[in-house]
Motif scaffolding. Structure first.
Motif: not given
Length: 501
Positions: A234-238, A242-249, A296-305
């Motif tokens: 999703t557009p904000t799916g990354a 705290n060093g753990v990334t959640t990816f949402t389809f 890595e540092p905390d962040a929010v992004s999205g897109g990609g696959m």
């Protein structure tokens, strides 16, 4: 295949047409152990082999076979002077499929019982039915009689009393995990390939369930799908915290639960490139999301696959490594073969779950790997259905190339850069030649085709630029870029394909 447990150094190779060859010191002996005869046109033949735990005294070797007349049979021979004699049927008369999916897993448990796996018999859909042998793991005494403590034993009742666990499409490999008493079962279905770790009475879910199972059913330790996988976020799916990334389809076509814990995934083209890379799945916050470790540092992004190449097509034989020839990190790992031509490795977390799954040998397509065994010398021996045995030892520890990426996607008209360095200071200068194989001329080495590493620059990454030409078609081109160093160092291969415009 299996090493005869008598210190003789003999390796028995069972073949579907019915011969069991004896290999000694790398040479096939002139006299087979046994010579049965099967009609290959209907997938008849030898499908499994196991040595009696008391082989040193009784010299028994057991076989699982699909017999003429569409019947499955477990029988044994006695080893006398290197030749099998006194054929004795242990279990006979079980229904077999006409074309395929007869199973074949055969092993002895720590309880001294003989376990064998029967497939779904070419689509009988009886894997959930206790009155049919199909899609089940069975447990009998070495003489074929049935233990009364089997979970579904009902004596004169309608059940098949030998059933120990059920709900599996096709069972190619069975092996017990040392120290746990858990039986590992390699099962393939038309939808997915799965590795189970089960106990008595367990239900693997087939044909009722495949990827997601409700409470009460046995979930696989690991599973994969026999095709390329691409799934957008999703557009904000990354989201990294705290060093753990959640990816949402973005959609429900391919749920996150299809990527089991330990699955290696490639994350590409996220807007914030710090999210991109190769990672192992660590968990599933929801049916449409998964987590990976990213310090890595905390962040929010999205897109990609998410991208994933074909990891195999049919899971076959497996083993737990207990030798000392390979690094200690291999101790207790589960190694298993896939018919596509791959040897897989599962490493475990502290709680026994899969932490990481990797392909450590890849000879796709057409490798036909059906079994893996540890030899008396600690090496791995991989058997191909097409008449080859590979002997595999660990690469020498020491000098090697360090290449930044093993898989690249290059959009048409663009380039991607690979960084190359050495693992340690060289004793003499090392030259590296970069070449392309395949790709139809669309994928090229644009810069850095020749690199030189010295005692002064060995740790400084040098850049190799790979490009993709613009063409008029929409066909994705694939190529392998080989990085060939001098001084006898191992070649490194980077896979790449185009992203069509």
């Amino acid at each position: 295949m299996g090493w005869v447990p008598d210190g003789s150094g003999r390796l028995f190779i069972s073949t579907m047409p019915g011969k069991v060859y004896v290999v000694l010191n790398g040479q096939v002996q002139p006299t087979p152990f046994i010579s049965e005869s099967f009609n290959q046109s209907f997938q008849q033949g030898l499908l499994g082999m196991a040595f009696d735990p008391d082989f040193a005294n009784n010299h028994y070797v057991y076989f699982f076979a699909a017999m003429p007349g569409y019947k499955l049979e477990v029988f044994r021979y006695t080893d006398v002077g290197g030749v099998g004699v006194d054929r004795t049927v242990i279990v006979g008369g079980l229904q077999a499929g006409r074309l395929d999916f007869d199973g074949g897993g055969l092993t002895f448990g720590p309880d001294g019982m003989l376990y064998f796996g029967v497939g779904n018999l070419n689509g009988t859909k009886a894997e959930d039915v206790l009155t049919n042998a199909a899609g089940k793991i069975h447990r009998v005494y070495p003489d074929g009689t049935v233990p009364t403590d089997n979970p579904f034993y009902d004596g004169a009742g309608p059940n098949v009393d030998s059933i120990w666990a059920r709900g599996f499409c096709n069972l190619y490999g069975l092996v017990f995990q040392p120290g746990t008493g858990r039986l590992w079962a390699n099962a393939s279905s038309p939808q997915t390939i799965q590795v189970f770790s089960g106990g008595p009475g367990d239900h693997g879910g087939w044909p009722l369930y495949n990827f997601v199972r409700p409470t009460g059913y046995l979930s696989p330790v690991y599973a994969y799908i026999a095709n390329h996988e691409f799934n957008s976020f999703t557009p904000t799916g990354a989201v990294r915290q705290n060093g753990v990334t959640t990816f949402t389809f973005q959609n429900n076509t391919l749920g996150a639960l299809w990527y089991r814990k330990g699955t290696r995934v490639m994350i590409r083209d996220v807007t914030d490139p710090s999210f991109n890379g190769d990672f192992y799945v660590t968990g599933h916050p929801s049916a449409q999301s998964f987590t990976v470790d990213q310090p890595e540092p905390d962040a929010v992004s999205g897109g990609g696959m998410l991208r994933r190449w074909i990891p195999g097509e049919f899971v076959m034989g497996g083993m737990f490594y207990g030798g000392t020839r390979f690094p200690t990190s291999y101790s207790g790992n589960y190694l298993y073969t896939d018919f596509r031509g791959m040897l897989h490795r599962i490493r475990f977390a502290a709680d026994g779950s899969a932490a990481a799954e990797d392909i450590i040998i890849n000879q796709e397509t057409g490798g036909g790997f059906v079994d893996v065994n540890e030899g008396p010398d600690g090496a791995l021996y991989v058997l191909s259905h097409y008449g080859r045995i590979l002997r595999v030892t660990p690469a020498p520890q020491g000098q090697s190339l360090v290449v930044s990426s093993s898989d690249l996607v290059i959009p048409e008209g663009e380039t991607r850069t690979v960084m190359v360095s050495l693992a340690m200071p060289p004793t003499v200068d090392v030259w590296v030649k970069v070449a392309v194989q395949g790709g139809g001329g669309d994928l090229t080495v644009d810069d850095g085709a020749s690199l030189r590493f010295t005692l002064n620059n060995w740790s400084v990454p040098q850049l190799v630029t790979l490009g993709a030409a613009v063409d008029a078609d929409a066909e994705v081109e694939h190529a392998s870029f080989t990085f060939t160093p001098t001084q006898g160092l191992p070649i490194v291969t980077v896979q790449a394909h185009t992203q069509e415009n």
